[in-house]
Design a protein around this motif. Structure first.
Motif, PDB file in Angstrom:
ATOM      1  N   SER A 152      -7.910   4.048  -6.085  1.00  0.00           N
ATOM      2  CA  SER A 152      -8.879   5.124  -5.937  1.00  0.00           C
ATOM      3  C   SER A 152      -8.286   6.405  -5.352  1.00  0.00           C
ATOM      4  O   SER A 152      -8.852   7.475  -5.499  1.00  0.00           O
ATOM      5  CB  SER A 152     -10.056   4.669  -5.067  1.00  0.00           C
TER       6      SER A 152
ATOM      7  N   PHE B   2      -4.556   7.477   1.685  1.00  0.00           N
ATOM      8  CA  PHE B   2      -4.370   6.303   0.844  1.00  0.00           C
ATOM      9  C   PHE B   2      -4.209   6.697  -0.613  1.00  0.00           C
ATOM     10  O   PHE B   2      -4.891   7.582  -1.120  1.00  0.00           O
ATOM     11  CB  PHE B   2      -5.578   5.371   0.990  1.00  0.00           C
TER      12      PHE B   2
ATOM     13  N   SER C  58      -8.664 -10.272   4.200  1.00  0.00           N
ATOM     14  CA  SER C  58      -7.624  -9.239   4.169  1.00  0.00           C
ATOM     15  C   SER C  58      -7.954  -8.081   5.095  1.00  0.00           C
ATOM     16  O   SER C  58      -7.106  -7.301   5.439  1.00  0.00           O
ATOM     17  CB  SER C  58      -7.427  -8.732   2.745  1.00  0.00           C
ATOM     18  N   SER C  59      -9.206  -7.967   5.511  1.00  0.00           N
ATOM     19  CA  SER C  59      -9.580  -6.843   6.366  1.00  0.00           C
ATOM     20  C   SER C  59      -8.826  -6.839   7.681  1.00  0.00           C
ATOM     21  O   SER C  59      -8.618  -5.803   8.271  1.00  0.00           O
ATOM     22  CB  SER C  59     -11.076  -6.887   6.661  1.00  0.00           C
TER      23      SER C  59
ATOM     24  N   ASP D 218      -6.550  -1.516  -5.927  1.00  0.00           N
ATOM     25  CA  ASP D 218      -7.356  -0.323  -5.650  1.00  0.00           C
ATOM     26  C   ASP D 218      -6.471   0.889  -5.866  1.00  0.00           C
ATOM     27  O   ASP D 218      -5.475   1.045  -5.171  1.00  0.00           O
ATOM     28  CB  ASP D 218      -7.878  -0.372  -4.207  1.00  0.00           C
TER      29      ASP D 218
ATOM     30  N   TYR E  49       0.856  -1.186   0.000  1.00  0.00           N
ATOM     31  CA  TYR E  49       0.000   0.000   0.000  1.00  0.00           C
ATOM     32  C   TYR E  49       0.893   1.238   0.000  1.00  0.00           C
ATOM     33  O   TYR E  49       1.919   1.267   0.682  1.00  0.00           O
ATOM     34  CB  TYR E  49      -0.883   0.045   1.254  1.00  0.00           C
TER      35      TYR E  49
ATOM     36  N   TYR F 210       0.836   5.431   0.741  1.00  0.00           N
ATOM     37  CA  TYR F 210       0.114   6.539   1.363  1.00  0.00           C
ATOM     38  C   TYR F 210       0.962   7.805   1.228  1.00  0.00           C
ATOM     39  O   TYR F 210       2.189   7.749   1.197  1.00  0.00           O
ATOM     40  CB  TYR F 210      -0.124   6.271   2.856  1.00  0.00           C
TER      41      TYR F 210
ATOM     42  N   TYR G  87      -3.256   0.381  -3.703  1.00  0.00           N
ATOM     43  CA  TYR G  87      -3.083  -0.932  -3.069  1.00  0.00           C
ATOM     44  C   TYR G  87      -2.747  -1.918  -4.187  1.00  0.00           C
ATOM     45  O   TYR G  87      -3.482  -2.035  -5.165  1.00  0.00           O
ATOM     46  CB  TYR G  87      -4.364  -1.293  -2.332  1.00  0.00           C
TER      47      TYR G  87
END
Lengths: 119, 111
Positions: free
Chosen positions: A58, A45, A103-104, A56, A33, A35, A48
């Motif tokens: 976004s 963010f 994955s959370s 992701d 990830y 950031y 990912y």
């Protein structure tokens, strides 16, 4: 057991140049990830990735920014034609995929960051 | 919208006292929350986490409380030490991967 590695730690670029930031995840981690942190703010963010896949993006600006995580080697965050507003600390984090979990719940381990200054 | 915010931007405590750092989040779908500590010039360091099916979790000198009714998260640090001085961020995880960070609270410990 080395942690997340980022290099360079400090990067100075002039407006219009390209910046390449590298991130080597922890051993055994397949999720990365990115950031961005502006002074006096929290981390925002950006993107990912898993090996060879963007999961992701976004949080990535639509232009000038790109990221990759190849099968071999570190993840790269690339900023083309940098502007002063790109000056920030860029942090990479990695997490494992734990068997039997989603994955959370995978903790993200952060690297020391790359501090980009655009003159 | 997505946002995680903190009630207090700065907190000053005496060494040995307990510290409480608060955080409000806005996304009811968040299922995982983390507190990070960030020292100057360094990356965020994991402190403690909590899943949404819990309301309290304890670690070494730290406790996280989660109140889903009011979407509130707090970090309690017992017997605060000078080494605890740092910026503390709460973060929520939604949509599988990314973390949404709050603005941060700077904790200053007076000897």
């Amino acid at each position: 057991n080395a942690g997340v590695m980022q290099n360079p730690r400090h990067l100075v670029r002039r407006r219009g140049q390209e910046a390449r930031l590298r991130c080597s995840p922890m051993k055994g981690h397949s999720h990365v990830y990115w950031y961005r942190q502006l002074p006096e703010e929290g981390l925002k963010f950006m993107v990912y990735l898993q090996k060879e896949n963007i999961i992701d993006e976004s949080g990535m600006p639509k232009e000038r920014f790109s990221a990759e995580f190849p099968k071999e080697g570190p993840s790269i965050l690339r900023i083309q034609q940098v502007v002063r507003g790109d000056s920030a600390a860029y942090f990479c984090a990695s997490s494992p995929v734990l068997a039997g979990t989603t994955s959370s719940y995978n903790e993200q381990f952060f690297g020391p960051g790359t501090r980009l200054t655009v003159l | 919208g997505e946002s995680v915010g903190l009630h207090l931007p700065t907190l000053s405590v005496q060494e040995g006292d307990n510290s409480i750092i608060n955080c409000a989040y806005s996304n009811s779908a968040s299922d995982y929350f983390i507190w990070y500590k960030q020292e100057s010039g360094k990356g965020p360091q994991f402190i403690i986490d909590i899943r949404s099916n819990m309301d309290k979790r304890q670690g070494q000198r730290v406790t996280v409380l989660l109140n889903k009714t009011v979407k509130h998260l707090s970090l309690q640090i017992a017997a605060t030490q000078p080494g605890d001085s740092a910026v503390y961020f709460c973060a929520e995880k939604i949509q599988g991967g990314k973390l949404i960070f709050g603005q941060g609270t700077e904790l200053s410990v007076k000897p």
